[in-house]
Design a protein around this motif. Sequence first.
Motif, PDB file in Angstrom:
ATOM      1  N   GLU A 229      17.728  -8.929   9.291  1.00  0.00           N
ATOM      2  CA  GLU A 229      18.255  -8.918  10.659  1.00  0.00           C
ATOM      3  C   GLU A 229      17.602  -7.844  11.517  1.00  0.00           C
ATOM      4  O   GLU A 229      17.274  -8.083  12.675  1.00  0.00           O
ATOM      5  N   GLU A 230      17.410  -6.643  10.946  1.00  0.00           N
ATOM      6  CA  GLU A 230      16.885  -5.529  11.742  1.00  0.00           C
ATOM      7  C   GLU A 230      15.376  -5.567  11.931  1.00  0.00           C
ATOM      8  O   GLU A 230      14.877  -5.115  12.948  1.00  0.00           O
ATOM      9  N   THR A 231      14.642  -6.084  10.931  1.00  0.00           N
ATOM     10  CA  THR A 231      13.182  -5.947  10.958  1.00  0.00           C
ATOM     11  C   THR A 231      12.408  -7.252  10.829  1.00  0.00           C
ATOM     12  O   THR A 231      11.185  -7.247  10.973  1.00  0.00           O
ATOM     13  N   GLY A 232      13.097  -8.344  10.490  1.00  0.00           N
ATOM     14  CA  GLY A 232      12.418  -9.613  10.287  1.00  0.00           C
ATOM     15  C   GLY A 232      11.732  -9.734   8.937  1.00  0.00           C
ATOM     16  O   GLY A 232      11.120 -10.753   8.638  1.00  0.00           O
TER      17      GLY A 232
ATOM     18  N   GLU B  80       4.421  -8.662   5.674  1.00  0.00           N
ATOM     19  CA  GLU B  80       4.876  -7.369   6.176  1.00  0.00           C
ATOM     20  C   GLU B  80       4.823  -7.291   7.696  1.00  0.00           C
ATOM     21  O   GLU B  80       4.678  -6.215   8.272  1.00  0.00           O
ATOM     22  N   LYS B  81       4.972  -8.426   8.370  1.00  0.00           N
ATOM     23  CA  LYS B  81       4.964  -8.450   9.833  1.00  0.00           C
ATOM     24  C   LYS B  81       6.360  -8.088  10.352  1.00  0.00           C
ATOM     25  O   LYS B  81       7.313  -8.829  10.141  1.00  0.00           O
ATOM     26  N   VAL B  82       6.462  -6.946  11.007  1.00  0.00           N
ATOM     27  CA  VAL B  82       7.747  -6.431  11.483  1.00  0.00           C
ATOM     28  C   VAL B  82       8.058  -6.956  12.878  1.00  0.00           C
ATOM     29  O   VAL B  82       7.197  -6.975  13.758  1.00  0.00           O
ATOM     30  N   SER B  83       9.304  -7.387  13.074  1.00  0.00           N
ATOM     31  CA  SER B  83       9.795  -7.760  14.406  1.00  0.00           C
ATOM     32  C   SER B  83      11.201  -7.175  14.523  1.00  0.00           C
ATOM     33  O   SER B  83      12.143  -7.733  13.987  1.00  0.00           O
TER      34      SER B  83
ATOM     35  N   ASP C 155       0.807  -1.224   0.000  1.00  0.00           N
ATOM     36  CA  ASP C 155       0.000   0.000   0.000  1.00  0.00           C
ATOM     37  C   ASP C 155       0.847   1.285   0.000  1.00  0.00           C
ATOM     38  O   ASP C 155       0.332   2.374   0.246  1.00  0.00           O
ATOM     39  N   GLY C 156       2.158   1.163  -0.261  1.00  0.00           N
ATOM     40  CA  GLY C 156       2.991   2.347  -0.424  1.00  0.00           C
ATOM     41  C   GLY C 156       3.690   2.877   0.813  1.00  0.00           C
ATOM     42  O   GLY C 156       4.393   3.888   0.752  1.00  0.00           O
ATOM     43  N   ARG C 157       3.511   2.211   1.964  1.00  0.00           N
ATOM     44  CA  ARG C 157       4.216   2.660   3.167  1.00  0.00           C
ATOM     45  C   ARG C 157       5.674   2.234   3.099  1.00  0.00           C
ATOM     46  O   ARG C 157       6.029   1.294   2.393  1.00  0.00           O
ATOM     47  N   TRP C 158       6.531   2.934   3.833  1.00  0.00           N
ATOM     48  CA  TRP C 158       7.964   2.661   3.853  1.00  0.00           C
ATOM     49  C   TRP C 158       8.367   2.041   5.185  1.00  0.00           C
ATOM     50  O   TRP C 158       7.898   2.470   6.245  1.00  0.00           O
ATOM     51  N   LEU C 159       9.257   1.054   5.140  1.00  0.00           N
ATOM     52  CA  LEU C 159       9.777   0.423   6.348  1.00  0.00           C
ATOM     53  C   LEU C 159      10.896   1.294   6.903  1.00  0.00           C
ATOM     54  O   LEU C 159      11.898   1.528   6.233  1.00  0.00           O
ATOM     55  N   VAL C 160      10.702   1.791   8.124  1.00  0.00           N
ATOM     56  CA  VAL C 160      11.691   2.665   8.754  1.00  0.00           C
ATOM     57  C   VAL C 160      12.045   2.149  10.141  1.00  0.00           C
ATOM     58  O   VAL C 160      11.268   1.414  10.756  1.00  0.00           O
ATOM     59  N   VAL C 161      13.217   2.551  10.610  1.00  0.00           N
ATOM     60  CA  VAL C 161      13.714   2.103  11.910  1.00  0.00           C
ATOM     61  C   VAL C 161      14.212   3.291  12.718  1.00  0.00           C
ATOM     62  O   VAL C 161      14.578   4.321  12.162  1.00  0.00           O
ATOM     63  N   LYS C 162      14.225   3.115  14.050  1.00  0.00           N
ATOM     64  CA  LYS C 162      14.847   4.085  14.959  1.00  0.00           C
ATOM     65  C   LYS C 162      15.982   3.367  15.667  1.00  0.00           C
ATOM     66  O   LYS C 162      15.756   2.461  16.475  1.00  0.00           O
ATOM     67  N   LYS C 163      17.217   3.769  15.353  1.00  0.00           N
ATOM     68  CA  LYS C 163      18.399   3.131  15.929  1.00  0.00           C
ATOM     69  C   LYS C 163      18.644   3.615  17.364  1.00  0.00           C
ATOM     70  O   LYS C 163      18.284   4.722  17.720  1.00  0.00           O
ATOM     71  N   LYS C 164      19.305   2.757  18.159  1.00  0.00           N
ATOM     72  CA  LYS C 164      19.654   3.094  19.535  1.00  0.00           C
ATOM     73  C   LYS C 164      21.060   3.681  19.655  1.00  0.00           C
ATOM     74  O   LYS C 164      21.517   3.949  20.751  1.00  0.00           O
ATOM     75  N   TYR C 165      21.755   3.854  18.528  1.00  0.00           N
ATOM     76  CA  TYR C 165      23.153   4.281  18.570  1.00  0.00           C
ATOM     77  C   TYR C 165      23.486   5.131  17.337  1.00  0.00           C
ATOM     78  O   TYR C 165      22.717   5.199  16.384  1.00  0.00           O
TER      79      TYR C 165
ATOM     80  N   PRO D 181      16.484   0.894   7.201  1.00  0.00           N
ATOM     81  CA  PRO D 181      17.323  -0.205   7.697  1.00  0.00           C
ATOM     82  C   PRO D 181      18.645  -0.168   6.920  1.00  0.00           C
ATOM     83  O   PRO D 181      18.643   0.056   5.702  1.00  0.00           O
ATOM     84  N   ALA D 182      19.752  -0.369   7.622  1.00  0.00           N
ATOM     85  CA  ALA D 182      21.064  -0.231   6.977  1.00  0.00           C
ATOM     86  C   ALA D 182      22.116  -1.005   7.746  1.00  0.00           C
ATOM     87  O   ALA D 182      21.921  -1.375   8.900  1.00  0.00           O
ATOM     88  N   GLY D 183      23.240  -1.218   7.085  1.00  0.00           N
ATOM     89  CA  GLY D 183      24.360  -1.877   7.732  1.00  0.00           C
ATOM     90  C   GLY D 183      25.502  -2.037   6.751  1.00  0.00           C
ATOM     91  O   GLY D 183      25.414  -1.591   5.601  1.00  0.00           O
ATOM     92  N   PHE D 184      26.557  -2.677   7.201  1.00  0.00           N
ATOM     93  CA  PHE D 184      27.762  -2.807   6.395  1.00  0.00           C
ATOM     94  C   PHE D 184      27.788  -4.098   5.584  1.00  0.00           C
ATOM     95  O   PHE D 184      27.284  -5.127   6.019  1.00  0.00           O
ATOM     96  N   VAL D 185      28.399  -4.001   4.405  1.00  0.00           N
ATOM     97  CA  VAL D 185      28.619  -5.168   3.556  1.00  0.00           C
ATOM     98  C   VAL D 185      29.702  -6.013   4.224  1.00  0.00           C
ATOM     99  O   VAL D 185      30.717  -5.492   4.686  1.00  0.00           O
TER     100      VAL D 185
END
Length: 160
Positions: free
Chosen positions: A59-62, A97-100, A19-29, A39-43
């Motif tokens: 890994e970050e969102t399931g 689209e179940k986020v964990s 439905d056009g929503r974007w998956l976003v995260v709030k990092k603790k660091y 969601p992001a990380g290193f290669v």
Amino acid sequence: MEKRGKVWLAVSGLVQSVDGRWLVVKKKYGGLKGQWSLPAGFVEKGETADEAVIREVKEETGITCAVKGLIGLRTGVIEKEISDNMIMFVLVPTNGEKVSHQEEELYEAKFIAPEKLLLEKDTSTLLRYLIHQHEASVKQGIEGLNPGEQFGYTSYKLFL
């Protein structure tokens, strides 16, 4: 920081729901602590950038995803010394689209409509820019090419 040396290669994934929503995260660091970001990380050793973004999002969102294409590159130099590079991809969920969210690294992860993210005070600068620019072209992945056996590639893809 030392394990990455002076040249960093990261990936981030713009995952879009049906439905056009974007998956976003709030990092603790880090510099984006407490802000909505992708969601992001290193290669890691032995993986391509597009494989890395699928792994990091999972890994970050399931959320299990497939890469739809490449949308851009963020590149900069930190304190005149560290080359900091991030390749940005567009992805689509392949198994619901179940986020964990990952509790250790993230405060939260969820799908939010881009127009609602613009109203949030804690939406990152890059995310705000992407929301305004998103209709720009997505570069599709091309597989099945081999530049020659002399290179020894075990995985090779182009995004053009």
